[in-house]
Write a protein that holds these residues in place. Structure first.
Motif, PDB file in Angstrom:
ATOM      1  N   LEU A 106      59.089  34.971  27.937  1.00  0.00           N
ATOM      2  CA  LEU A 106      58.839  36.396  28.070  1.00  0.00           C
ATOM      3  C   LEU A 106      60.095  37.220  27.819  1.00  0.00           C
ATOM      4  O   LEU A 106      60.042  38.447  27.829  1.00  0.00           O
ATOM      5  CB  LEU A 106      58.314  36.716  29.479  1.00  0.00           C
ATOM      6  CG  LEU A 106      56.922  36.194  29.826  1.00  0.00           C
ATOM      7  CD1 LEU A 106      56.594  36.520  31.270  1.00  0.00           C
ATOM      8  CD2 LEU A 106      55.879  36.806  28.907  1.00  0.00           C
ATOM      9  N   SER A 153      54.757  45.061  29.859  1.00  0.00           N
ATOM     10  CA  SER A 153      53.448  45.332  29.276  1.00  0.00           C
ATOM     11  C   SER A 153      52.398  44.628  30.130  1.00  0.00           C
ATOM     12  O   SER A 153      52.717  43.705  30.900  1.00  0.00           O
ATOM     13  CB  SER A 153      53.385  44.802  27.841  1.00  0.00           C
ATOM     14  OG  SER A 153      53.428  43.369  27.833  1.00  0.00           O
ATOM     15  N   ALA A 154      51.157  45.050  30.007  1.00  0.00           N
ATOM     16  CA  ALA A 154      50.081  44.429  30.780  1.00  0.00           C
ATOM     17  C   ALA A 154      49.980  42.938  30.488  1.00  0.00           C
ATOM     18  O   ALA A 154      49.764  42.119  31.395  1.00  0.00           O
ATOM     19  CB  ALA A 154      48.751  45.121  30.472  1.00  0.00           C
ATOM     20  N   GLU A 155      50.167  42.577  29.223  1.00  0.00           N
ATOM     21  CA  GLU A 155      50.082  41.169  28.828  1.00  0.00           C
ATOM     22  C   GLU A 155      51.208  40.353  29.462  1.00  0.00           C
ATOM     23  O   GLU A 155      50.983  39.266  30.001  1.00  0.00           O
ATOM     24  CB  GLU A 155      50.136  41.039  27.310  1.00  0.00           C
ATOM     25  CG  GLU A 155      50.031  39.614  26.801  1.00  0.00           C
ATOM     26  CD  GLU A 155      50.112  39.517  25.290  1.00  0.00           C
ATOM     27  OE1 GLU A 155      50.037  38.395  24.768  1.00  0.00           O
ATOM     28  OE2 GLU A 155      50.257  40.566  24.629  1.00  0.00           O
ATOM     29  N   ASP A 156      52.428  40.890  29.400  1.00  0.00           N
ATOM     30  CA  ASP A 156      53.565  40.173  29.968  1.00  0.00           C
ATOM     31  C   ASP A 156      53.475  40.100  31.489  1.00  0.00           C
ATOM     32  O   ASP A 156      53.844  39.089  32.088  1.00  0.00           O
ATOM     33  CB  ASP A 156      54.874  40.838  29.562  1.00  0.00           C
ATOM     34  CG  ASP A 156      55.302  40.483  28.144  1.00  0.00           C
ATOM     35  OD1 ASP A 156      54.665  39.591  27.555  1.00  0.00           O
ATOM     36  OD2 ASP A 156      56.253  41.091  27.633  1.00  0.00           O
ATOM     37  N   GLU A 157      52.967  41.158  32.111  1.00  0.00           N
ATOM     38  CA  GLU A 157      52.834  41.141  33.564  1.00  0.00           C
ATOM     39  C   GLU A 157      51.847  40.052  33.994  1.00  0.00           C
ATOM     40  O   GLU A 157      52.077  39.349  34.988  1.00  0.00           O
ATOM     41  CB  GLU A 157      52.377  42.494  34.099  1.00  0.00           C
ATOM     42  CG  GLU A 157      52.349  42.539  35.629  1.00  0.00           C
ATOM     43  CD  GLU A 157      51.873  43.857  36.179  1.00  0.00           C
ATOM     44  OE1 GLU A 157      52.608  44.488  36.961  1.00  0.00           O
ATOM     45  OE2 GLU A 157      50.732  44.261  35.833  1.00  0.00           O
ATOM     46  N   THR A 158      50.773  39.882  33.250  1.00  0.00           N
ATOM     47  CA  THR A 158      49.795  38.837  33.564  1.00  0.00           C
ATOM     48  C   THR A 158      50.434  37.463  33.453  1.00  0.00           C
ATOM     49  O   THR A 158      50.261  36.608  34.336  1.00  0.00           O
ATOM     50  CB  THR A 158      48.578  38.925  32.623  1.00  0.00           C
ATOM     51  OG1 THR A 158      47.908  40.176  32.839  1.00  0.00           O
ATOM     52  CG2 THR A 158      47.598  37.795  32.893  1.00  0.00           C
ATOM     53  N   LYS A 159      51.189  37.224  32.381  1.00  0.00           N
ATOM     54  CA  LYS A 159      51.876  35.948  32.225  1.00  0.00           C
ATOM     55  C   LYS A 159      52.854  35.716  33.372  1.00  0.00           C
ATOM     56  O   LYS A 159      52.971  34.613  33.909  1.00  0.00           O
ATOM     57  CB  LYS A 159      52.614  35.912  30.889  1.00  0.00           C
ATOM     58  CG  LYS A 159      51.716  35.890  29.666  1.00  0.00           C
ATOM     59  CD  LYS A 159      52.551  35.921  28.391  1.00  0.00           C
ATOM     60  CE  LYS A 159      51.684  35.939  27.150  1.00  0.00           C
ATOM     61  NZ  LYS A 159      52.487  36.045  25.910  1.00  0.00           N
ATOM     62  N   ARG A 199      42.903  41.112  38.353  1.00  0.00           N
ATOM     63  CA  ARG A 199      43.513  39.791  38.523  1.00  0.00           C
ATOM     64  C   ARG A 199      42.501  38.779  39.049  1.00  0.00           C
ATOM     65  O   ARG A 199      42.570  37.589  38.726  1.00  0.00           O
ATOM     66  CB  ARG A 199      44.725  39.888  39.455  1.00  0.00           C
ATOM     67  CG  ARG A 199      45.893  40.590  38.787  1.00  0.00           C
ATOM     68  CD  ARG A 199      47.123  40.615  39.661  1.00  0.00           C
ATOM     69  NE  ARG A 199      48.179  41.421  39.053  1.00  0.00           N
ATOM     70  CZ  ARG A 199      49.251  41.861  39.687  1.00  0.00           C
ATOM     71  NH1 ARG A 199      49.431  41.559  40.956  1.00  0.00           N
ATOM     72  NH2 ARG A 199      50.156  42.600  39.061  1.00  0.00           N
ATOM     73  N   GLU A 233      40.830  37.624  35.996  1.00  0.00           N
ATOM     74  CA  GLU A 233      41.751  36.858  35.149  1.00  0.00           C
ATOM     75  C   GLU A 233      42.001  35.462  35.709  1.00  0.00           C
ATOM     76  O   GLU A 233      41.988  34.467  34.981  1.00  0.00           O
ATOM     77  CB  GLU A 233      43.071  37.610  35.006  1.00  0.00           C
ATOM     78  CG  GLU A 233      44.129  36.904  34.190  1.00  0.00           C
ATOM     79  CD  GLU A 233      43.771  36.770  32.727  1.00  0.00           C
ATOM     80  OE1 GLU A 233      44.171  35.765  32.090  1.00  0.00           O
ATOM     81  OE2 GLU A 233      43.089  37.672  32.191  1.00  0.00           O
TER      82      GLU A 233
END
Length: 238
Positions: free
Chosen positions: A13, A132-138, A201, A204
């Motif tokens: 990331l 970003s939303a994607e990076d926060e999820t990861k 979440r 997810e």
């Protein structure tokens, strides 16, 4: 996820430098050198801390964490804790993050100092502003499997100087444990909605939020998912 995977995901990331590479950021005021302990790239996340000795003592806490590899005994992320994000924010404490694999190897007498992050992630209390939303999820998929050992060395940020004994910090681990006014203030500051984050979440991860009671005494050992029985997650029902 073992500790190599833990560091690999965060490195992917761009949140942590890979061990052996030169620091990615120059250290200001360090004689032009880029090898100081605060020169590494870091990640920032925000959550609500509570004192283990008294769940009513809670704080909005900013974590700024450069990476550090601890080697064979377990890798460690070192986090500096502040009461805000401004230039003059008070440095209120420190937190160390380790993988679940490393935690399981600790002696039983040590485990009472470490708290889980499962509810903070699934309950929407933990956010990573700036990602970003994607990076926060990861990122959250990594953090949910970690344990933290945190001390607030400035136990009352309202005081002019840090007085009093350091507070051992515990995590919120069930519904109704967070101070609602504090959570609302945090959400307003970062323009987020904890309830919507929780819902997203849950979908997810496909898991129900944990339900673990606050510690009854300082010797209580943390759990990730349930008060009793096998400490495993529950698949989301709908």
């Amino acid at each position: 996820m073992d500790r190599r995977e833990l560091f690999g995901v965060l490195g992917g990331l761009g949140l942590a430098p890979v061990c052996g590479l030169a620091a990615q950021a120059k250290a200001a005021g360090h004689g032009g050198k880029d090898d100081g302990p605060m020169s590494n790239s870091h990640f920032h996340f925000c959550g609500i801390h509570m004192a283990k000795k008294d769940p009513n003592i809670q704080f909005i806490t900013q974590h700024f964490c450069p990476a550090h590899s601890g080697g064979a005994e377990g890798d460690v992320f070192q986090c500096v804790l502040f009461d805000g994000t401004g230039k003059n924010a008070k440095l209120v404490g420190v937190e160390y993050l380790i993988s679940d694999e490393a935690y399981r190897k600790l002696p039983d007498a040590e485990k009472k100092y470490w708290h889980a992050h499962t509810y903070e992630v699934l309950g929407g209390g933990l956010i990573a502003p700036g990602m970003s939303a994607e990076d926060e999820t990861k990122f959250m998929k990594v953090i949910i499997k970690t344990w933290g050992k945190a001390w607030h060395t400035w136990p009352d940020p309202k005081s002019a100087v840090p007085v009093g004994e350091p507070l051992l910090i515990w995590s919120l681990m069930g519904d109704g444990q967070a101070n609602p006014d504090l959570l609302a203030r945090r959400d307003k500051e970062f323009q987020v909605d904890s309830a919507k984050i929780r819902e997203a979440r849950g979908k997810e991860f496909g898991l129900e939020v944990p339900n673990v009671s606050p510690p009854k005494e300082m010797a209580t050992v943390g759990r990730m998912w349930t008060d009793t029985g096998e400490d495993k997650p529950t698949p989301k029902k709908n």
